[in-house]
Scaffold this motif. Structure first.
Motif, PDB file in Angstrom:
ATOM      1  N   VAL A   1       0.867  -1.175   0.000  1.00 31.76           N
ATOM      2  CA  VAL A   1       0.000   0.000   0.000  1.00 31.76           C
ATOM      3  C   VAL A   1       0.908   1.230   0.000  1.00 31.76           C
ATOM      4  CG1 VAL A   1      -1.877   1.214   1.179  1.00 31.76           C
ATOM      5  CG2 VAL A   1      -1.601  -1.260   1.475  1.00 31.76           C
ATOM      6  N   VAL A   2       0.628   2.160  -0.904  1.00 30.77           N
ATOM      7  CA  VAL A   2       1.385   3.413  -0.919  1.00 30.77           C
ATOM      8  C   VAL A   2       0.410   4.554  -0.660  1.00 30.77           C
ATOM      9  CG1 VAL A   2       2.671   5.048  -2.369  1.00 30.77           C
ATOM     10  CG2 VAL A   2       3.223   2.612  -2.453  1.00 30.77           C
ATOM     11  N   ILE A   3       0.727   5.360   0.340  1.00 35.43           N
ATOM     12  CA  ILE A   3      -0.095   6.527   0.645  1.00 35.43           C
ATOM     13  C   ILE A   3       0.747   7.735   0.258  1.00 35.43           C
ATOM     14  CG2 ILE A   3      -1.260   7.859   2.456  1.00 35.43           C
ATOM     15  CD1 ILE A   3      -0.401   4.272   3.149  1.00 35.43           C
ATOM     16  N   ASP A   4       0.271   8.530  -0.694  1.00 39.43           N
ATOM     17  CA  ASP A   4       1.097   9.654  -1.120  1.00 39.43           C
ATOM     18  C   ASP A   4       0.244  10.728  -1.780  1.00 39.43           C
ATOM     19  OD1 ASP A   4       3.482  11.150  -1.661  1.00 39.43           O
ATOM     20  OD2 ASP A   4       4.561   9.236  -1.639  1.00 39.43           O
ATOM     21  N   LEU A   5       0.908  11.803  -2.196  1.00 36.05           N
ATOM     22  CA  LEU A   5       0.186  12.912  -2.815  1.00 36.05           C
ATOM     23  C   LEU A   5       0.333  12.922  -4.325  1.00 36.05           C
ATOM     24  CD1 LEU A   5       1.381  13.977   0.175  1.00 36.05           C
ATOM     25  CD2 LEU A   5      -0.231  15.784  -0.442  1.00 36.05           C
ATOM     26  N   PHE A   6       1.423  12.326  -4.793  1.00 35.96           N
ATOM     27  CA  PHE A   6       1.688  12.210  -6.226  1.00 35.96           C
ATOM     28  C   PHE A   6       2.185  10.808  -6.503  1.00 35.96           C
ATOM     29  CE2 PHE A   6       2.207  16.741  -5.452  1.00 35.96           C
ATOM     30  CZ  PHE A   6       1.656  17.337  -6.585  1.00 35.96           C
ATOM     31  N   HIS A   7       1.929  10.322  -7.717  1.00 36.52           N
ATOM     32  CA  HIS A   7       2.628   9.113  -8.142  1.00 36.52           C
ATOM     33  C   HIS A   7       4.110   9.417  -8.180  1.00 36.52           C
ATOM     34  CE1 HIS A   7       0.145   5.731  -8.994  1.00 36.52           C
ATOM     35  NE2 HIS A   7      -0.699   6.403  -9.759  1.00 36.52           N
ATOM     36  N   ASN A   8       4.909   8.413  -7.921  1.00 41.53           N
ATOM     37  CA  ASN A   8       6.365   8.572  -7.929  1.00 41.53           C
ATOM     38  C   ASN A   8       6.947   7.197  -8.251  1.00 41.53           C
ATOM     39  OD1 ASN A   8       6.750   7.015  -5.394  1.00 41.53           O
ATOM     40  ND2 ASN A   8       5.566   8.698  -4.521  1.00 41.53           N
ATOM     41  N   PRO A   9       8.254   7.076  -8.390  1.00 40.52           N
ATOM     42  CA  PRO A   9       8.812   5.774  -8.771  1.00 40.52           C
ATOM     43  C   PRO A   9       8.386   4.633  -7.840  1.00 40.52           C
ATOM     44  CG  PRO A   9      10.487   7.480  -8.978  1.00 40.52           C
ATOM     45  CD  PRO A   9       9.287   8.138  -8.352  1.00 40.52           C
ATOM     46  N   THR A  10       8.239   4.911  -6.556  1.00 37.17           N
ATOM     47  CA  THR A  10       7.871   3.853  -5.608  1.00 37.17           C
ATOM     48  C   THR A  10       6.437   3.388  -5.823  1.00 37.17           C
ATOM     49  OG1 THR A  10       9.393   4.841  -4.032  1.00 37.17           O
ATOM     50  CG2 THR A  10       7.795   3.276  -3.148  1.00 37.17           C
ATOM     51  N   SER A  11       5.519   4.343  -5.967  1.00 39.81           N
ATOM     52  CA  SER A  11       4.117   3.947  -6.152  1.00 39.81           C
ATOM     53  C   SER A  11       3.954   3.208  -7.478  1.00 39.81           C
ATOM     54  CB  SER A  11       3.196   5.171  -6.098  1.00 39.81           C
ATOM     55  OG  SER A  11       3.448   6.040  -7.188  1.00 39.81           O
ATOM     56  N   MET A  12       4.650   3.680  -8.506  1.00 38.26           N
ATOM     57  CA  MET A  12       4.534   3.058  -9.825  1.00 38.26           C
ATOM     58  C   MET A  12       5.080   1.638  -9.835  1.00 38.26           C
ATOM     59  SD  MET A  12       3.216   4.315 -12.510  1.00 38.26           S
ATOM     60  CE  MET A  12       2.180   5.764 -12.631  1.00 38.26           C
ATOM     61  N   ALA A  13       6.227   1.465  -9.210  1.00 35.25           N
ATOM     62  CA  ALA A  13       6.889   0.166  -9.280  1.00 35.25           C
ATOM     63  C   ALA A  13       6.232  -0.876  -8.383  1.00 35.25           C
ATOM     64  CB  ALA A  13       8.359   0.312  -8.890  1.00 35.25           C
ATOM     65  N   LEU A  14       5.643  -0.449  -7.282  1.00 36.27           N
ATOM     66  CA  LEU A  14       5.287  -1.431  -6.255  1.00 36.27           C
ATOM     67  C   LEU A  14       3.831  -1.474  -5.826  1.00 36.27           C
ATOM     68  CD1 LEU A  14       8.326  -0.729  -3.874  1.00 36.27           C
ATOM     69  CD2 LEU A  14       8.129  -2.626  -5.491  1.00 36.27           C
ATOM     70  N   ALA A  15       3.107  -0.361  -5.954  1.00 34.80           N
ATOM     71  CA  ALA A  15       1.823  -0.268  -5.247  1.00 34.80           C
ATOM     72  C   ALA A  15       0.750  -1.193  -5.815  1.00 34.80           C
ATOM     73  CB  ALA A  15       1.320   1.168  -5.275  1.00 34.80           C
ATOM     74  N   ASP A  16       0.019  -1.824  -4.894  1.00 37.09           N
ATOM     75  CA  ASP A  16      -1.209  -2.535  -5.255  1.00 37.09           C
ATOM     76  C   ASP A  16      -2.394  -1.627  -4.993  1.00 37.09           C
ATOM     77  OD1 ASP A  16       0.172  -4.976  -5.834  1.00 37.09           O
ATOM     78  OD2 ASP A  16       0.476  -5.163  -3.664  1.00 37.09           O
ATOM     79  N   ILE A  17      -2.289  -0.876  -3.898  1.00 38.46           N
ATOM     80  CA  ILE A  17      -3.310   0.105  -3.548  1.00 38.46           C
ATOM     81  C   ILE A  17      -2.606   1.438  -3.320  1.00 38.46           C
ATOM     82  CG2 ILE A  17      -4.944   0.803  -1.722  1.00 38.46           C
ATOM     83  CD1 ILE A  17      -6.045  -1.509  -3.312  1.00 38.46           C
ATOM     84  N   VAL A  18      -3.183   2.499  -3.865  1.00 38.88           N
ATOM     85  CA  VAL A  18      -2.639   3.841  -3.642  1.00 38.88           C
ATOM     86  C   VAL A  18      -3.720   4.669  -2.953  1.00 38.88           C
ATOM     87  CG1 VAL A  18      -1.729   5.930  -4.742  1.00 38.88           C
ATOM     88  CG2 VAL A  18      -1.227   3.688  -5.738  1.00 38.88           C
ATOM     89  N   LEU A  19      -3.347   5.309  -1.848  1.00 38.07           N
ATOM     90  CA  LEU A  19      -4.314   6.146  -1.139  1.00 38.07           C
ATOM     91  C   LEU A  19      -3.851   7.606  -1.191  1.00 38.07           C
ATOM     92  CD1 LEU A  19      -4.818   3.899   2.048  1.00 38.07           C
ATOM     93  CD2 LEU A  19      -6.165   3.907  -0.068  1.00 38.07           C
ATOM     94  N   PRO A  20      -4.763   8.531  -1.523  1.00 39.37           N
ATOM     95  CA  PRO A  20      -4.362   9.929  -1.679  1.00 39.37           C
ATOM     96  C   PRO A  20      -4.315  10.666  -0.351  1.00 39.37           C
ATOM     97  CG  PRO A  20      -6.682   9.699  -2.215  1.00 39.37           C
ATOM     98  CD  PRO A  20      -6.212   8.328  -1.813  1.00 39.37           C
ATOM     99  N   ALA A  21      -3.154  11.248  -0.048  1.00 44.49           N
ATOM    100  CA  ALA A  21      -2.962  11.936   1.232  1.00 44.49           C
ATOM    101  C   ALA A  21      -3.143  13.445   1.058  1.00 44.49           C
ATOM    102  CB  ALA A  21      -1.589  11.623   1.798  1.00 44.49           C
TER     103      ALA A  21
END
Ligand code: SF4
Ligand code: SF4
Ligand code: SF4
Lengths: 110, 744
Positions: free
Chosen positions: B447-467
Motif C-alpha cells: 500500500v502506498v499513501i502519497d500525494l503524487f505518483h512517484n517511482p515507488t508507487s509506480m513500481a510497487l503499489a497494489d493500492i494507492v491512497l491519496p494523502a
C-alpha cells in the motif's frame, strides 16, 4: 511611485528565492515570468579563497507591489525574504540606510 | 487583510506534505470559495516572524497540481505497468483490511513493515497504525543506518539523557528581544548550510539572524557554501572524518585547560577517562586524517572554548559518519565540557513542547503511548533488536539495512507486505536502491499513501491512497517548539489526512482502539498541555511552554526540572552528563568517543580510490526541493531545473568534461546521469550532487519509472550501514566514484 525603491543588503542574501516565488504568487505570474531574478556569483576572492554571493535583480515586471503598498503592506518579496535583507522605502530613506549597510545595492525599478 | 470580499485568512502551523519539511513555522492561508488562493508568512508566529520559504509560497501550485492523487486507486495491470483504477475509500479500506488481517493470521503481524521517510508528521500516524496492528517493524526503509538525526539523538541521549539544540531564542515568543536571551558569541555550524531548509525543527535562517546580531561562525564543511564563505574559520573537512575532528578539538580544549572546570566538576561524569581517550587524537594526527591544517583546528577549538555562550548547530553528515552515534557523542562533549548546556545562547535541552507527544522520539514516549508490555513484546521480534542492543534500547525503529535484507531473504521470518506512507523509497532515501526495488517486488501486498505518483508507487503499489497537505488536515506538532496545530481549511478531491486514514485502518485492525476520530486523539494527547485543539486554533495555532515548564529552558538541571524525581541533575544513570556513557556501556558500544575511517576512501581502500578518485558528497539541500519532492512544481523546478554535479575546474579538466555537459557518475555499482556544473564550490578531490532526482515529466510505467534509474544517485551508494551500533554510517557522503563521458 518613482521615488520608491528596493534596498538589498546582498551580503546577507542567501539565494533562497523566497523573493522570487513570493513575487510570482502575488502577481499570478506563471513559471518563466517574475518580478525579481536571483543570480549566483562564485569567484576567487579575498575574505576567503572562494566567495559566494547572490544578487536579486528586480526585472521590468517589478511594479514595487503597488497594490500591496496601497493597502499599507510591504512588497511580497520584502515581507518573505528569509534573510530579512531587503527593504522597501523612499529612495532618500534607503540611501541613508545604505550608508550603514555595506555590500548593499539600491534599485529604483520604476 | 482582504483584497477581495469573501477571502478568509487562516493562520496555521506547517509540517510536512506541501512544503515537505520538518515544519514549525506559522503561515496564513488565504481561502476564497473553499479554494486556497495564497499563502503568506504569519508575522505573529515567532518561529518565522512572517517569513516563508519558496516551497510553502508555492503551495497553491502543489495543492492544485493536475497530477495530484485525488482518489484511492487499485492496481489493475501487472505491477509496474502503471494501470490503476479509481475505487471508493470503502473499497480501499476493505481490501487493506482483508489483506492485512489474512497476512497477520497466517504469518504474524511482524511480517508487515510500516515504512516512512524523514522526520515528518507521518511518524505519529504510522507508528499508531503499526502498534495497533501489532507489528514491531516501524522502519525508515532504505535509510541506511537510520542516518538521519537518530544517531545524533542517540549520541545525545547516551551522554545527557536528553536532546539538545542550538539556542536561537526559539523557546521564547519574544525571541531575540527576550531579556533572558543572549546571542551565541560563536556558532559552530557543523556539516550544514542552514539557509536552504528547516531541518530538525530549526528554521535555517535563525543562524543568519544570529550572525546579524554578532555571532561569529566556524563552518565545518567540505564544500564552500554561503555559510562557509562568511565564517571566521572554514574547516574544509574530508567527508566522513568529523569524529576525528571532534576528538582533536576536545584534545586542544582539555590539554590547554580551556574547559569549564566548575561545570565539569559539578555536572559531569568520566572526565578523566575522556581526557585519557583524547590523548590518542593529537592535532597533527587529526590534521592528517581530516585534511584540515593544524593551525585551523587549534584556532577554531580555542575560539569556541573561550567564548561564552557558544553554540553548535549540526547537520545530517554527523549521522552519515561511520559510527555516527559516537561522533555525535564527541560533539555533545564539546558543548558539555565548555559549560554550554541549557544556558542562553548555548545548546539547550530540547523536549517536545508542553510534554505533548505527536511523533514518538524516544522509548519513553512509546511506552507512554502504548505501555511497557506492548513495547517489550514487540522488541522481541523487531528487526535488528537481537543484533544491536542499541536498536532495542533506543527509540522504536526496525533497523533499515537488516529490514531490506530480510524482505529479500525471508529470514529469520518472512516479510509479506509493506505499508509505505509518504515516502518515495526507491526514488529517495534507499541506498542500494536497485536492490530495494528487486527485494520489494517480492512483497505480496504493498500500500502506498502519497500525494503524487512517484517511482515507488509506480513500481510497487497494489493500492494507492491519496494523502492531504498540511492545509487540508487537522493535525498537531510538538517537535521542540512551538506546540502547534494544523487545521483543515480546504478539501482537495477525496484526499484524507494520514491521521484520518490510519485511525480508520487501526479501528478496523484492532477492535480495542483508543480513538474513533482524529480530534479525539489530538485532544487526548494535548491534555497534558491543558489546552484543546479548538483553543489552539482560536489562539492562532501556536503556543509556547511557559517558564518553569520542563520543556522551556534555561538551567533546568540546576532547578530539578529534568528528572522524574525532581532532583537537580540530568536524566542519566549518574544524574550527570556522562562523558563516559553508561548507556553505551550497557549497549555494548564503546562508552567513550572514538574515530573510525569511512568504509571507502583513500585510507581504507587505496586500490578502489585509484580506480575511483573522487569522493562523492550527496544529500545537501536545494532551496527548491524537499528530498525527492517538488520536481513537478513549476515555480520551484524552473529555479533548479536539472540534476547537476558540481565539479572543480581542475577536476573537470582532468576528466575532460565541460560545464553543461551530461555525463555519468560511475562506480562498481553502476552509473547515474548528471549535468556538469564547473564550480569552485567543491574541493578538487570531491564532487557534490543532489539526491532525490526523478523526472515527473517522464513516463511513469516500467521500465522508465519517471527516469529513476537514470537519475537516482543512491543506486551507486553501497550498504549496509557502516556502524557497529546499527545507527549511523549510511555511506551517502563518502562513496567513491569517477566521471565518465556518455557515449552516444
Ligand atoms: S516589489 Fe513586488 S513586484 Fe517587485 S520584485 Fe518584489 S514582489 Fe515582485
Ligand atoms: S528572499 Fe532574500 S535572501 Fe532569499 S534570495 Fe531573495 S533577497 Fe536573497
Ligand atoms: S521549510 Fe521552514 S519556512 Fe518552509 S514551511 Fe517548513 S518550517 Fe516553514
Amino acid at each position: 511611485m518613482s521615488k520608491y525603491g528596493l534596498l538589498i543588503n546582498y551580503d546577507y542574501c542567501t539565494g533562497c528565492q523566497s523573493c522570487a516565488v513570493a513575487c510570482q504568487q502575488e502577481h499570478g505570474f506563471p513559471a518563466g515570468k517574475c518580478g525579481i531574478k536571483v543570480t549566483e556569483y562564485v569567484y576567487a576572492a579575498v575574505r576567503k579563497p572562494v566567495a559566494i554571493d547572490f544578487l536579486p535583480f528586480p526585472t521590468e515586471l517589478c511594479d514595487l507591489c503597488i497594490n500591496r503598498h496601497q493597502q499599507g503592506e510591504e512588497p511580497a518579496c520584502v515581507k518573505h525574504c528569509q534573510a530579512a535583507c531587503m527593504a522597501f522605502g523612499s529612495l532618500a530613506e534607503l540611501v541613508e540606510q545604505m550608508e550603514v549597510t555595506p555590500r548593499s545595492v539600491l534599485f529604483s525599478p520604476r | 487583510m482582504g483584497y477581495d470580499k469573501g477571502v478568509e485568512v487562516f493562520p496555521t502551523t506547517t509540517w510536512s506534505a506541501g512544503a515537505g519539511c520538518h515544519g514549525g513555522c506559522g503561515q496564513k492561508l488565504y481561502v476564497k470559495d473553499g479554494k486556497l488562493i495564497k499563502v503568506e508568512g504569519d508575522e505573529n508566529a515567532s518561529f518565522n516572524q512572517g517569513r516563508s520559504c519558496p516551497r510553502v509560497l508555492a503551495l497553491t501550485q502543489y495543492v492544485y497540481h493536475p497530477d495530484r492523487l485525488t482518489t484511492p486507486l487499485k492496481r489493475v495491470g501487472k505491477r509496474g505497468e502503471g494501470k490503476f483504477e479509481p475505487i471508493s475509500w470503502d473499497e480501499a479500506f476493505d481490501i487493506c483490511e482483508d489483506k492485512l488481517k489474512s497476512i497477520r493470521d497466517e504469518f504474524g503481524a511482524e511480517s508487515v513493515v510500516f515504512a516512512q521517510g524523514t522526520g515528518r508528521d507521518v511518524g505519529g500516524p504510522i507508528s499508531y497504525l503499526c502498534y495497533n496492528y501489532g507489528s514491531p517493524n516501524w522502519v525508515q526503509l532504505g535509510l541506511s543506518g537510520q542516518s538521519c538525526y537518530t544517531p545524533r539523538l542517540g549520541g545525545m541521549k547516551a551522554t545527557m539523557g536528553d536532546f539538545a539544540v542550538m539556542d536561537a531564542g526559539q523557546f521564547s515568543a519574544k525571541r531575540y528581544d527576550d531579556p533572558e536571551y543572549e546571542v551565541p558569541k560563536v556558532i559552530i555550524v557543523w556539516g550544514q548550510n542552514p539557509p536552504p531548509t528547516c531541518s530538525d525543527g530549526f528554521f535555517g535562517h535563525w543562524v543568519v539572524d544570529c550572525m546579524k546580531r554578532g555571532s561569529k561562525i566556524i563552518s565545518i564543511d567540505p564544500r564552500n557554501t554561503w555559510m562557509s564563505t562568511r565564517a571566521e574559520h572554514h574547516l574544509q573537512i574530508r567527508p566522513g572524518t568529523d569524529g576525528a575532528l571532534a576528538l582533536g578539538m576536545l584534545n586542544v580544549i582539555i590539554n590547554e585547560e580551556l574547559y569549564d572546570k566548575e561545570f565539569v566538576d559539578k555536572w559531569t561524569y568520566g572526565f578523566e577517562k575522556l581526557k585519557e581517550r583524547v590523548q590518542e587524537y593529537p592535532v597533527d594526527k587529526v590534521s592528517q586524517i581530516t585534511w584540515i591544517p593544524e593551525k585551523q583546528i587549534v584556532e577554531a577549538a580555542r575560539l569556541y572554548a573561550i567564548n561564552s555562550p557558544a553554540a553548535i548547530h549540526w547537520g545530517v553528515p554527523i549521522d552519515m559518519n561511520p559510527e555516527g552515534t559516537s561522533v555525535a557523542q564527541a560533539i555533545a562533549h564539546l558543548w558539555s565540557i565548555t559549560g554550554n548546556i541549557d544556558i542562553p545562547g548555548g545548546n539547550v535541552i530540547a523536549r517536545p513542547s508542553h510534554g505533548v507527544t505527536t511523533y514518538p522520539y524516544s522509548t519513553e514516549e512509546l511506552v507512554g503511548l502504548y505501555g511497557q508490555d506492548l513495547v517489550d513484546k514487540l522488541n522481541k521480534s523487531r528487526i535488528g533488536c537481537d543484533t544491536y542492543p542499541m536498536v532495542k534500547g533506543f527509540r522504536g525503529w526496525a533497523q533499515p539495512d537488516m529490514a531490506i535484507d530480510q524482505i529479500d531473504s525471508g529470514k529469520p521470518y518472512p516479510i509479506k507486505a509493506a505499508w509505505i506512507q509518504t515516502a518515495n523509497i526507491l526514488g529517495g532515501q534507499a541506498a542500494r536502491a536497485k536492490f530495494h526495488y528487486e527485494a520489494m517486488k517480492k512483497l505480496e501486498f504493498v500500500v502506498v499513501i502519497d500525494l503524487f505518483h512517484n517511482p515507488t508507487s509506480m513500481a510497487l503499489a497494489d493500492i494507492v491512497l491519496p494523502a492531504a497537505t498540511f492545509a487540508e488536515k487537522d493535525s498537531f506538532r510538538s517537535w521542540w517548539v512551538p506546540l502547534g496545530v494544523m487545521h483543515k481549511t480546504i478539501q482537495v478531491g477525496e484526499c484524507k489526512s494520514d491521521w484520518e486514514i490510519n485511525i480508520e485502518m487501526a479501528n478496523r485492525l484492532n477492535p480495542n482502539c483508543k480513538y474513533q476520530n482524529v480530534k479525539e486523539l489530538i485532544n487526548d494527547r494535548l491534555s497534558v498541555a491543558g489546552v484543546t485543539f479548538d483553543e489552539l486554533v482560536e489562539q492562532g495555532s501556536q503556543a509556547m511552554p511557559s517558564k518553569g515548564h520542563s520543556s522551556r529552558p534555561y538551567r533546568r538541571h540546576e532547578k530539578g526540572l529534568l528528572r522524574h524525581d525532581g532532583k537537580p541533575g540530568f536524566t542519566t544513570e549518574t544524574g550527570r552528563v556522562e562523558l563516559y556513557s553508561k548507556a553505551f556501556e550497557s549497549w555494548g558500544v564503546d562508552p567513550l568517543p572514538f574515530y573510525r575511517e569511512p568504509a571507502q576512501g583513500p585510507v581504507n581502500t587505496p586500490e578502489l580510490y585509484a580506480k575511483y578518485p573522487l569522493i562523492m558528497i550527496t544529500g545537501a539541500r536545494s532551496h527548491m526541493f524537499f528530498h525527492s519532492e517538488h520536481r513537478m512544481i513549476p515555480w520551484l523546478r524552473e529555479k533548479d531545473p536539472e540534476p547537476y554535479v558540481e565539479v572543480h575546474p581542475e577536476t573537470a579538466e582532468k576528466f575532460g568534461v565541460s560545464d553543461g555537459e551530461w555525463i555519468h557518475l560511475e562506480n562498481d555499482m553502476g552509473k547515474v546521469k548528471r549535468k556538469v556544473r564547473v564550480s569552485l564550490r567543491v574541493h578538487p578531490q570531491m564532487i557534490h550532487t543532489l539526491h532525490g532526482w526523478w523526472k515527473p515529466e517522464m513516463k511513469g510505467s516500467e521500465p522508465d519509472l519517471f527516469g529513476v534509474w537514470d537519475y537516482q544517485i543512491n543506486q551507486i551508494i553501497p550498504g549496509p550501514q557502516d556502524s557497529g551500533s546499527g545507527f549511523g554510517g549510511g555511506q551517502y557522503k563518502t562513496t567513491l566514484c569517477k566521471l565518465s563521458k556518455i557515449k552516444e
